[in-house]
Scaffold this motif. Structure first.
Motif, PDB file in Angstrom:
ATOM      1  N   TRP A 276      66.722  52.243  73.149  1.00 11.74           N
ATOM      2  CA  TRP A 276      65.872  52.131  74.327  1.00 11.74           C
ATOM      3  C   TRP A 276      64.560  52.830  74.008  1.00 11.74           C
ATOM      4  N   GLU A 277      63.483  52.039  74.045  1.00 13.93           N
ATOM      5  CA  GLU A 277      62.198  52.600  73.629  1.00 13.93           C
ATOM      6  C   GLU A 277      61.449  53.285  74.769  1.00 13.93           C
ATOM      7  N   ALA A 278      62.001  53.231  75.987  1.00 18.93           N
ATOM      8  CA  ALA A 278      61.379  53.867  77.155  1.00 18.93           C
ATOM      9  C   ALA A 278      60.034  53.237  77.501  1.00 18.93           C
ATOM     10  N   ARG A 279      59.998  51.930  77.458  1.00 20.13           N
ATOM     11  CA  ARG A 279      58.772  51.226  77.819  1.00 20.13           C
ATOM     12  C   ARG A 279      58.559  51.368  79.327  1.00 20.13           C
ATOM     13  N   PRO A 280      57.382  51.831  79.741  1.00 19.50           N
ATOM     14  CA  PRO A 280      57.169  52.077  81.164  1.00 19.50           C
ATOM     15  C   PRO A 280      56.824  50.798  81.930  1.00 19.50           C
ATOM     16  N   LYS A 281      57.277  50.763  83.186  1.00 18.69           N
ATOM     17  CA  LYS A 281      56.856  49.702  84.113  1.00 18.69           C
ATOM     18  C   LYS A 281      56.906  50.349  85.491  1.00 18.69           C
ATOM     19  N   PHE A 282      55.900  51.145  85.762  1.00 21.59           N
ATOM     20  CA  PHE A 282      55.932  52.013  86.935  1.00 21.59           C
ATOM     21  C   PHE A 282      54.923  51.541  87.975  1.00 21.59           C
ATOM     22  N   ILE A 455      57.699  54.802  66.704  1.00 22.08           N
ATOM     23  CA  ILE A 455      56.258  54.646  66.934  1.00 22.08           C
ATOM     24  C   ILE A 455      56.012  54.015  68.300  1.00 22.08           C
ATOM     25  N   HIS A 456      56.817  52.997  68.641  1.00 18.69           N
ATOM     26  CA  HIS A 456      56.667  52.396  69.970  1.00 18.69           C
ATOM     27  C   HIS A 456      56.841  53.455  71.055  1.00 18.69           C
ATOM     28  N   SER A 457      57.923  54.214  70.970  1.00 13.50           N
ATOM     29  CA  SER A 457      58.153  55.156  72.067  1.00 13.50           C
ATOM     30  C   SER A 457      57.149  56.297  72.040  1.00 13.50           C
ATOM     31  N   GLN A 458      56.604  56.589  70.861  1.00 11.86           N
ATOM     32  CA  GLN A 458      55.536  57.594  70.828  1.00 11.86           C
ATOM     33  C   GLN A 458      54.325  57.095  71.618  1.00 11.86           C
ATOM     34  N   ALA A 459      54.027  55.805  71.497  1.00 10.45           N
ATOM     35  CA  ALA A 459      52.902  55.247  72.261  1.00 10.45           C
ATOM     36  C   ALA A 459      53.166  55.383  73.761  1.00 10.45           C
ATOM     37  N   TYR A 460      54.419  55.129  74.172  1.00  7.63           N
ATOM     38  CA  TYR A 460      54.744  55.246  75.602  1.00  7.63           C
ATOM     39  C   TYR A 460      54.685  56.704  76.035  1.00  7.63           C
ATOM     40  N   ALA A 461      55.136  57.596  75.156  1.00  5.92           N
ATOM     41  CA  ALA A 461      55.088  59.020  75.485  1.00  5.92           C
ATOM     42  C   ALA A 461      53.637  59.488  75.623  1.00  5.92           C
ATOM     43  N   ASN A 462      52.770  58.988  74.744  1.00  3.33           N
ATOM     44  CA  ASN A 462      51.356  59.337  74.840  1.00  3.33           C
ATOM     45  C   ASN A 462      50.786  58.859  76.163  1.00  3.33           C
ATOM     46  N   LEU A 463      51.185  57.646  76.568  1.00  5.77           N
ATOM     47  CA  LEU A 463      50.686  57.103  77.831  1.00  5.77           C
ATOM     48  C   LEU A 463      51.177  57.947  79.000  1.00  5.77           C
ATOM     49  N   TRP A 464      52.420  58.397  78.906  1.00  7.87           N
ATOM     50  CA  TRP A 464      52.951  59.248  79.966  1.00  7.87           C
ATOM     51  C   TRP A 464      52.110  60.527  80.068  1.00  7.87           C
ATOM     52  N   GLY A 465      51.733  61.059  78.920  1.00  5.96           N
ATOM     53  CA  GLY A 465      50.895  62.258  78.917  1.00  5.96           C
ATOM     54  C   GLY A 465      49.580  62.030  79.634  1.00  5.96           C
ATOM     55  N   ALA A 473      45.089  66.268  87.655  1.00  6.03           N
ATOM     56  CA  ALA A 473      43.679  66.379  88.016  1.00  6.03           C
ATOM     57  C   ALA A 473      43.422  65.873  89.429  1.00  6.03           C
ATOM     58  N   GLY A 474      44.475  65.466  90.132  1.00  6.30           N
ATOM     59  CA  GLY A 474      44.315  65.067  91.512  1.00  6.30           C
ATOM     60  C   GLY A 474      44.211  63.576  91.738  1.00  6.30           C
ATOM     61  N   LEU A 475      44.262  62.790  90.670  1.00  2.44           N
ATOM     62  CA  LEU A 475      44.263  61.342  90.849  1.00  2.44           C
ATOM     63  C   LEU A 475      45.698  60.891  91.092  1.00  2.44           C
ATOM     64  N   ASP A 476      45.847  59.773  91.785  1.00  3.67           N
ATOM     65  CA  ASP A 476      47.183  59.214  91.961  1.00  3.67           C
ATOM     66  C   ASP A 476      47.402  58.116  90.937  1.00  3.67           C
ATOM     67  N   VAL A 477      48.546  58.148  90.296  1.00  2.39           N
ATOM     68  CA  VAL A 477      48.869  57.084  89.347  1.00  2.39           C
ATOM     69  C   VAL A 477      49.491  55.941  90.134  1.00  2.39           C
ATOM     70  N   VAL A 478      48.781  54.839  90.218  1.00  5.44           N
ATOM     71  CA  VAL A 478      49.266  53.695  90.997  1.00  5.44           C
ATOM     72  C   VAL A 478      50.216  52.845  90.155  1.00  5.44           C
ATOM     73  N   ALA A 479      49.899  52.715  88.893  1.00  8.67           N
ATOM     74  CA  ALA A 479      50.775  51.927  88.022  1.00  8.67           C
ATOM     75  C   ALA A 479      50.625  52.416  86.591  1.00  8.67           C
ATOM     76  N   MET A 480      51.704  52.265  85.837  1.00 12.38           N
ATOM     77  CA  MET A 480      51.676  52.556  84.395  1.00 12.38           C
ATOM     78  C   MET A 480      52.580  51.525  83.736  1.00 12.38           C
ATOM     79  N   MET A 481      51.981  50.703  82.904  1.00 15.53           N
ATOM     80  CA  MET A 481      52.743  49.562  82.376  1.00 15.53           C
ATOM     81  C   MET A 481      52.474  49.352  80.895  1.00 15.53           C
ATOM     82  N   GLY A 482      53.448  48.792  80.227  1.00 10.58           N
ATOM     83  CA  GLY A 482      53.278  48.394  78.829  1.00 10.58           C
ATOM     84  C   GLY A 482      52.926  49.574  77.950  1.00 10.58           C
ATOM     85  N   THR A 483      52.088  49.316  77.006  1.00 11.00           N
ATOM     86  CA  THR A 483      51.752  50.325  76.021  1.00 11.00           C
ATOM     87  C   THR A 483      50.537  51.132  76.422  1.00 11.00           C
TER      88      THR A 483
END
Lengths: 525, 191
Positions: A276-282, A455-465, A473-483
């Motif tokens: 499971w590469e933990a690809r986000p679809k939030f 490497i794939h999941s590292q990209a997703y982890a970076n995106l999560w960061g 910083a006070g912004l709301d994350v409305v969506a986080m998808m793909g890479t």
């Protein structure tokens, strides 16, 4: 050799050394006397290969073996003087005034060996090698077995050789002292002492990218689409070559074809393995496109997400099994069977990705590191994951870093110069490198599906960061998808720098409603 | 098989005989119809391949498919579907023929104009072997040439003894420790 060498002996050695014959002549003399290298070597008290090196020009005779060798050569030269008979093309007799063709053969070479001919008078061919006269490869040979163009018709390579020799009858005689074969272009006798400096090596490798683009652009003759197509076609072999170049001075060897654990084996060509590469679809539950509203959202795009993800902990060797949390070590990486902790933050994407069913699952080391970080005292966002078993190997974070830096520099330069061709070529190289490093018929240089997953999941982890950074910083994350897709509310420019560099973010434009800057409504808050 | 490593696993080392690994690695080079024989597409492609040449009919013979021409025509026209036993025989016949047909290409790729192919040899997995019995074995990589025709022929004919002999020839070049590579965990190359 205990007695002290007299002044006379030293002078003799210097005198002889001043007129030392070139390597080819040394070989000729020895062979003319039918002496073996072993005999010469024993006389001079050196190894047989040393003599061979003297005769090929790889090295020059050095004291204390030099004096006996020079004496031997001098004696042999008196017994077997250089062949004074002119070659067949240089026979001046029928031509009082030489024809232009024969005039172009300098008299200095009239003493060159003749072509080896069989009983029927036809030249005999042998192993190809550089002609001793002109240096161009030939299969014909001289009588003493060295490569030489048939009839010695070739042009000598040395431009310094006398080109116009008066057709005086004395010419062959005058040429006798210089009648030895031309020495081959001197090869450096030792390997370069200094290794290439890192900067130099990198410049050389970068030049490979520029040259590939230039070659294909020229071949396509101005048709940019055709050039791009050709470049994308050669991206995989090219990036593997670049990778091997960056590994040239590497400290350790990686395993390219390890035995794979069952969890990394694909049950069939089309079915995935168990990782499971933990690809986000939030999607933030508090916002919806369907509800009319005036919350401004910007769709952001991480630049070259997979390129940055090349910096990750990669297992070098074959993965080894360990039960429990035994395989967990900062210096190890691989895949792990874990049960992640509960995620109780609906406004933040789950680092384990868009997963429906609970329970244990195989994740990569990149995901596990993220989860462990988030469960630590600094974040405290979740419980530590329970680790059941692992397949790991000793790891390094710098494994693909040289390649990443190289491609990243080429990418930056291409952006600066508005060079779409190079930009697309670099993109094809890193993305195909990652997607074919597992089991692929397009890239047989390595079978490392574990690296691909990490490497794939590292990209997703970076995106999560990045999502977490926006959120703090006070912004709301409305969506986080793909890479690479991150949708946030508010003024994102004070959080992320804008641009096309790998550390910057840009506004994502595309098809559909949720691109660029758009508005959403709030739900149930 | 060379040497003293006759009973692999006596000390909990895990791996497989080099001949097996060699066969697996050659097998990995073979590509063909990706769709399964159970799918319409995969079945049609296999039937097509097997009925194009005489060699195809011979392959079907070897696989034990003895049906009347009428039945075969009905399969090809997709009027009837072979029963399960015949489907698996068709699959076997297809891969048998495919191996024979790609063998020449494999030899060419592996021989690489006489230059041979660099082979990575990974030693047996010793993680479960007791410390005092563990040997210091590293991954080895060596250029192999001159044996590929024999290796591919042996693989094609399922001649295990010959494949084993080829493997012994290969590992002899590893030097004094060659014996330890009679069994390996995996073998691989880019060709």
């Amino acid at each position: 050799m205990t007695e002290k060498l007299s002044v006379e002996a030293l002078l003799e050695e210097a005198r002889l050394n001043a007129s030392i014959p070139p390597p080819a002549e040394r070989l000729r003399l020895r062979e003319a006397a039918k002496l073996s290298r072993a005999q010469v070597a024993e006389t001079c008290d050196v190894g047989r290969s040393t003599v061979a090196n003297w005769e090929t020009g790889h090295s020059e005779p050095a004291p204390p073996a030099r004096l006996p060798y020079l004496r031997l050569l001098k004696g042999l030269a008196e017994i077997y003087p250089p062949d004074p008979t002119p070659g067949p093309t240089a026979d001046p007799a029928p031509h009082p005034v030489p024809a232009p063709a024969s005039a172009s053969v300098p008299a200095a070479f009239t003493g060159a060996p003749e072509t080896l001919r069989g009983a029927d008078g036809r030249a005999i061919e042998g192993d190809p090698g550089p002609c001793i006269r002109c240096g161009i490869e030939t299969t014909y040979q001289s009588t003493d077995g060295r490569p030489l163009h048939s009839g010695a018709m070739c042009q000598p390579a040395d431009p310094a050789a006398p080109q116009t020799t008066p057709p005086a009858p004395a010419a062959p005689a005058a040429a006798v002292p210089a009648s030895v074969s031309p020495t081959p272009v001197p090869v450096p006798s030792r390997p370069e002492r200094r290794a290439r400096s890192a900067a130099r090596a990198q410049a050389d490798t970068t030049a490979l990218i520029a040259r590939a683009v230039q070659d294909e652009a020229e071949r396509a003759g101005g048709d940019e689409d055709a050039a791009l197509k050709a470049l994308i076609k050669r991206a995989i072999p090219d990036v593997m070559h670049l990778f091997n170049e960056t590994r040239a001075t590497a400290r350790y060897d990686y395993t390219a074809y390890p035995a794979l654990p069952d969890v990394l084996k694909k049950p069939s060509k089309k079915d995935p393995d168990q990782i499971w590469e933990a690809r986000p679809k939030f999607h933030h539950p508090g916002y919806s496109l369907k509800v009319p509203g005036d919350v401004k959202v910007t769709a952001l795009d991480v630049n070259a997400a997979y390129l940055s993800a090349l910096k990750c902990w990669l297992p070098i060797g074959k993965l080894e099994h360990s039960a429990g949390s035994d395989g967990i070590d900062p210096k190890r990486s691989g895949v792990h069977l874990i049960t992640p902790g509960e995620w109780a933050h609906p406004h933040l994407p789950d680092p384990i990705g868009d997963r429906d069913e609970p329970g244990a699952l195989w994740v990569t080391n990149a995901t596990l590191r993220l989860l462990q970080r988030l469960s630590g005292p600094k974040y405290g966002l979740t419980d530590a994951p329970v680790i059941h078993e692992s397949w790991t190997s000793g790891a390094t974070e710098n494994f693909l870093d040289a390649l990443r830096k190289l491609l990243s520099a080429a990418r930056d330069e291409a952006i600066e110069n508005n060079d779409t061709l190079t930009l697309e070529y670099v993109k094809a190289m890193y993305s195909k490198f990652i997607s074919t490093m597992g089991e692929s018929i397009h890239n047989r240089e390595m079978v490392r599906p574990d690296w691909m997953h990490i490497i794939h999941s590292q990209a997703y982890a970076n995106l999560w960061g990045k999502a977490f950074k926006a959120s703090t910083a006070g912004l709301d994350v409305v969506a986080m998808m793909g890479t690479d897709e991150l949708h946030v509310t508010g003024d994102w420019r004070r959080v992320f720098p804008e641009g096309r560099g790998v550390a910057q973010m840009k506004v994502k434009h595309g098809e559909g409603k949720a691109t660029g800057e758009y508005t959403v409504g709030t739900v149930g808050r | 098989m060379a040497g003293r490593w006759m009973d692999l696993g006596a000390l909990n080392a895990r791996g497989l005989p080099g001949a097996d690994a060699l066969g697996v690695a050659i097998e990995r080079m073979v590509t063909g119809i990706a769709s399964s024989v159970e799918s319409e597409r995969g079945l049609a492609a296999r039937l097509n391949y097997l009925t194009k040449t005489d060699a195809g009919y011979e392959a079907m013979d070897r696989a034990g498919i003895h049906v009347s021409p009428r039945t075969l025509m009905a399969w090809l026209a997709e009027e009837r579907i072979p029963n399960k036993a015949n489907r698996s025989r068709l699959d076997a016949a297809y891969w048998d023929l495919r191996r024979r047909n790609v063998a020449a290409d494999l030899k060419k790729r592996l021989n690489n104009h006489g230059r041979g192919t660099r082979v990575e040899i990974n030693p047996v997995d010793q993680t479960r072997v007791e410390g005092r019995h563990q040997r210091d074995l590293s991954s080895r990589s060596l250029n192999v040439r001159g044996v590929w025709d024999r290796a591919v022929d042996a693989w094609m004919n399922d001649d295990y003894d010959e494949l084993d002999a080829v493997w012994d020839d290969i590992i002899e070049d590893l030097g004094s420790e060659y014996d330890a590579y009679s069994n390996v965990s995996s073998v691989g190359w880019a060709a």
